[in-house]
Design an enzyme around this catalytic site. Structure first.
Site, PDB file in Angstrom:
ATOM      1  N   CYS A  95       0.873  -1.173   0.000  1.00  0.00           N
ATOM      2  CA  CYS A  95       0.000   0.000   0.000  1.00  0.00           C
ATOM      3  C   CYS A  95       0.909   1.221   0.000  1.00  0.00           C
ATOM      4  CB  CYS A  95      -0.960  -0.021   1.182  1.00  0.00           C
ATOM      5  SG  CYS A  95      -0.181   0.026   2.820  1.00  0.00           S
ATOM      6  N   PHE A  96       0.469   2.338   0.553  1.00  0.00           N
ATOM      7  CA  PHE A  96       1.298   3.537   0.444  1.00  0.00           C
ATOM      8  C   PHE A  96       2.541   3.468   1.338  1.00  0.00           C
ATOM      9  CE2 PHE A  96       2.368   8.009   1.525  1.00  0.00           C
ATOM     10  CZ  PHE A  96       2.796   8.381   0.259  1.00  0.00           C
TER      11      PHE A  96
END
Length: 372
Positions: A95-96
């Protein structure tokens, strides 16, 4: 403990398959080559959860996320993740920041599908930082030679034949001139930078410490050459590729007219593709109107339109040679002559393709050519 990957160098050198579980809007702003976007939340869900987080805190946001991604929606997303994981058993997800979203996907895969799948420590942000540092390191540590030459000399063709060539135009999906737009869109700036960094990483891993790169200036279409690299190239030795005027006209005719038209037709069909190609070509010429001068531009515009009509009706692109030759004589060649004069002290070699190829291949294993 859930498995995490932190060897970013290994990930990019080996093209480790990855699924990006960020929302589509994040993915569109920047990603990595070959990565598949299989989000935990779509854009609308992410926006709702983000608003909830700001107003009520993390626990409430997580609860809302579980409510939004539940039932059939949750099952469908787990099925998509599981399909990817089974197809790419040595892959990873991120994810980020390698935090909550990737942890949730990892846990759901384990609990619901029985699949243990690693996530990237630090997520997209860590991978992106690694690639930025890769380009910065190359700019400061490696040698570079800039390949220049008049428009149509085939500089990109030479770059592609060199094991240590860096194809900026390929990474930017653009031919690097006013007429350089391709059928498909250019990548966003971050994607361009990521592609270039991975290319540098792989070539350095194969032992190359110096690179040949085409003389592109600050931009390749809408993509900007990274600052550190651009500053390095502004001081690099310059090799000039030469070819006859007629050969250059023929190369431009093939690349920018014949091949470009064929690409449009292959993508959009005969009627629409031909129309789109003609419109794109005239738009490109229009960008040079001020520099060509009003009267000359109008003459060349008419010449181009006649060439397009003949090409469409008879399949004969030969009339395009007239406007191509004129644009080269009155715009590209004078511009190059001015640029070459201003950088004359950096020129270390000049010659035809055979001579330039020999010089660049010989210098690939030598120390970078020092400036005088």
């Amino acid at each position: 403990m859930a498995t995490q990957l932190a060897d970013y160098r290994h990930i990019f050198l080996n093209d480790v398959p990855m699924m990006d579980v960020r929302a589509p809007v994040e993915f569109g702003q920047g990603a990595f080559p070959g990565v598949i976007n299989l989000p935990l939340m779509d854009d609308g869900e992410r926006q709702q959860v983000g608003t909830c987080y700001k107003q009520k805190g993390q626990n409430a946001a997580v609860a809302l996320g579980n409510q939004l991604v539940s039932g059939a929606t949750k099952r469908a997303r787990i099925e998509a993740w599981a399909h990817f994981a089974r197809a790419h058993p040595v892959g990873a997800l991120y994810c980020f920041r390698g935090g909550l979203r990737s942890q949730i996907v990892q846990q759901w895969l384990q609990n619901e599908a029985g699949i243990e799948y690693p996530r990237v420590m630090g997520g997209y942000k860590a991978l992106r930082t690694f690639l930025i540092e890769t380009t910065q390191a190359a700019a400061s540590q490696c040698g570079f030679v800039v390949l220049g030459g008049l428009t149509g000399t085939g500089k990109t063709e030479v770059i592609l034949q060199l094991a240590n060539g860096l194809d900026l135009e390929g990474h930017a999906n653009h031919r690097g001139s006013s007429f350089g737009h391709r059928v498909s869109a250019q990548p966003v700036q971050i994607d361009f930078e990521n592609r270039l960094a991975i290319d540098l990483l792989k070539k350095r891993d194969r032992g190359y410490g110096s690179f040949v790169i085409e003389d592109e200036g600050r931009h390749v279409g809408s993509c900007s050459v990274p600052l550190e690299l651009r500053q390095r190239l502004e001081q690099a030795p310059l090799v000039c590729l030469e070819d006859s005027f007629d050969a250059r006209v023929e190369r431009i005719l093939h690349d920018y007219v014949v091949q470009q038209c064929a690409d449009f037709v292959a993508t959009h069909g005969e009627v629409q593709g031909t129309a789109m190609f003609g419109a794109r070509l005239q738009e490109s010429l229009g960008k040079l109107a001020k520099r060509l001068g009003g009267d000359r531009y109008q003459v060349l515009r008419t010449t181009m339109q006649n060439a397009l009509l003949r090409q469409h009706s008879h399949g004969d692109p030969s009339l395009h040679r007239d406007w191509i030759a004129a644009v080269m004589r009155h715009y590209y060649d004078p511009m190059y002559a001015y640029q070459r004069q201003s950088r004359a002290d950096r020129i270390v070699f000049q010659g035809d393709r055979s001579a330039v190829m020999d010089y660049l291949r010989e210098s690939a294993s030598a120390d970078p050519v020092p400036l005088g």
